[in-house]
Design an enzyme around this catalytic site. Sequence first.
Site, short mmCIF file in Angstrom:
data_model
loop_
_atom_site.label_atom_id
_atom_site.label_comp_id
_atom_site.label_asym_id
_atom_site.label_seq_id
_atom_site.Cartn_x
_atom_site.Cartn_y
_atom_site.Cartn_z
N HIS A 58 -60.04 18.72 12.03
CA HIS A 58 -60.73 18.81 10.74
C HIS A 58 -59.75 18.60 9.59
O HIS A 58 -59.82 19.27 8.56
CB HIS A 58 -61.42 20.18 10.60
CG HIS A 58 -62.70 20.28 11.39
ND1 HIS A 58 -63.89 19.72 10.99
CD2 HIS A 58 -62.96 20.88 12.58
CE1 HIS A 58 -64.83 19.96 11.89
NE2 HIS A 58 -64.30 20.66 12.87
N ASP B 43 -61.04 21.09 5.01
CA ASP B 43 -61.76 20.45 6.13
C ASP B 43 -61.65 18.95 5.94
O ASP B 43 -60.93 18.48 5.04
CB ASP B 43 -63.23 20.93 6.18
CG ASP B 43 -63.77 20.94 7.60
OD1 ASP B 43 -63.72 19.89 8.26
OD2 ASP B 43 -64.24 22.01 8.06
N GLU C 154 -63.05 22.42 17.33
CA GLU C 154 -63.50 21.02 17.45
C GLU C 154 -62.38 20.00 17.26
O GLU C 154 -62.54 19.03 16.54
CB GLU C 154 -64.62 20.75 16.43
CG GLU C 154 -65.82 21.66 16.61
CD GLU C 154 -66.89 21.43 15.54
OE1 GLU C 154 -68.06 21.37 15.93
OE2 GLU C 154 -66.56 21.35 14.35
C1 ACM Z 1 -67.41 25.87 13.65
O1 ACM Z 1 -68.57 26.15 13.36
N1 ACM Z 1 -67.06 24.62 13.90
C2 ACM Z 1 -66.39 26.90 13.71
#
Ligand code: ACM
Length: 542
Positions: free
Chosen positions: A276, A202, A340
């Site tokens: 991410h 991440d 995201e």
């Molecule tokens: C997430 O909780 N962004 C998959």
Amino acid sequence: MKPKKILTAIVLASVCILARAANPTAIIPAPAKVEMVPGTFQLRADTRILAGPDLRATAELLAARLRPATGFKFKIKSAEAIGSAGDILLTTKDANPNLGAEGYELSVTTTGAVVRAATPAGIFYGTQSLLQLLPLEIFSAQPAPAVAWTIPCVAISDSPRFAWRGFMLDVSRHFFTKPEVEQVLDLMALYKLNTFHWHLVDDQGWRIEIKKYPKLTAVGAWRDGVGFGLASNSTTAYDKNGRYGGFYTQRDIREVVAYAAARQITIVPEIEMPGHSSAALKAYPQFGCPNARIDLPEKGGVFKGVYCAGNEATFDFLENILSEVVTLFPGKYLHIGGDEVDKANWRNCDACQLRIKTENLKDEKELQAYFTRRIEKIVNAHGKTLIGWSEIREGGLAPSAALMDWIGGGAESAASGHDVVMSPTKYCYFDFYQATNQTAEPKAIGGYLPLKRVYQFEPLPAKLAPEFRAHVLGGQANLWTEYIPNFRQVEYMMFPRLGALAEVDWSPPAARDWENFQSRTALNEMRLAALGVNYRALSKPD
Ligand code: ACM
Ligand code: ZN
């Protein structure tokens, strides 16, 4: 006894009686079918475990679990039938074929215990139920000589409702050691969960060694401090130079995968892309969009790292990474994240905009779909199936991809023939608070997810037509760790909620009973205490 204590004792006793009526054992998740039989079977110093060669490893695990508290040696013998009174037999012989690939039968009589199943997985689950029929002290690491190791006589016939019974741990926001991850696997196994989603990558840390790109871990696994406004002493994950973080070598990963396999758990690795990705781009900025902004949220920023979808070299980089990853994880699925994605960098990048034009894409959402389809080809070429978060649907779901629904799209994807795993925030986000009084809880990300709500989770979307239900593989809880810098807090967020999730995923809906589950959870606290696990007490208000 004071009157209040007497009242408590009466209430507890009646809860126990009621619980026994509805579900006569303290097993979590509740078995599909339990029939109590009069009498007990008592483990003895000379009790043996009889198991054929293919079940030897499971027999060893059972013996290892039984030894510390009992002090008994539990010799393992290869045999196909009960040799003498007092043995535990694990066998695939004459297994009931209707119980599926993970089902089992457990029969305890006054003369011994038999676990019968078609597969080692079923046998393993039978042994987990057997353990939960024993006095709670069986989980203690210390000898408990005063305990009589009796097991109530019982006939259990059991099999899971769903094939994907998952738990995700984020090891990027904070790093958790290999023994800590193995402890998670042990606790999952106790509840018959079978899928560990390992969120390895991440913005805040890259945790998996990739031989071709050593900077991913040399640079990407470390940061200046604990971040997220947390106290520096809330964690011990510092190297000798005071850098914060850590990573798993490929050897570590292989060992964890084997550890999981012995407990019938498949590991689904997640290598996040295209968003991410700040940790990777800190190490290899050439695979981000030129002039991209990255300022990390834990430092108050908003722009998160995104790979450049206009640069061919990005796809070579990711292909090389994935071709190492697939050699480490034997499971079917490779999770590529996809949630995201911060599209601002793509909007400002000439290469990304050119890609949109040359590929006739409508917008950045379709650019993400293009990106995912290219990655899917790589994943498929290695014989694996791609799975990603809800957002991989935007701009069109890749042809054979599976969806992990956290903010929707599960029902729609299943109805169009894709497999889905349900992990909606409302029921499955274990980073949420367990109580409305947040000041009395360790700091969490927000939200509210008490035990009862987890127990109310129904993985099958109500609007999904029956003919598509088989595409719902199961349910999964996710533990994001922005505000969880140490393992004690991981355990606190997992328990008791993981027991509720397990029951949702395993037990037939008809066996679900909130009152009864609470009484089993109260007993289960003693198991967790014996195991040294940090849990949120049921007696605390939520
Ligand atoms: C997430 O909780 N962004 C998959
Ligand atoms: Zn770009």
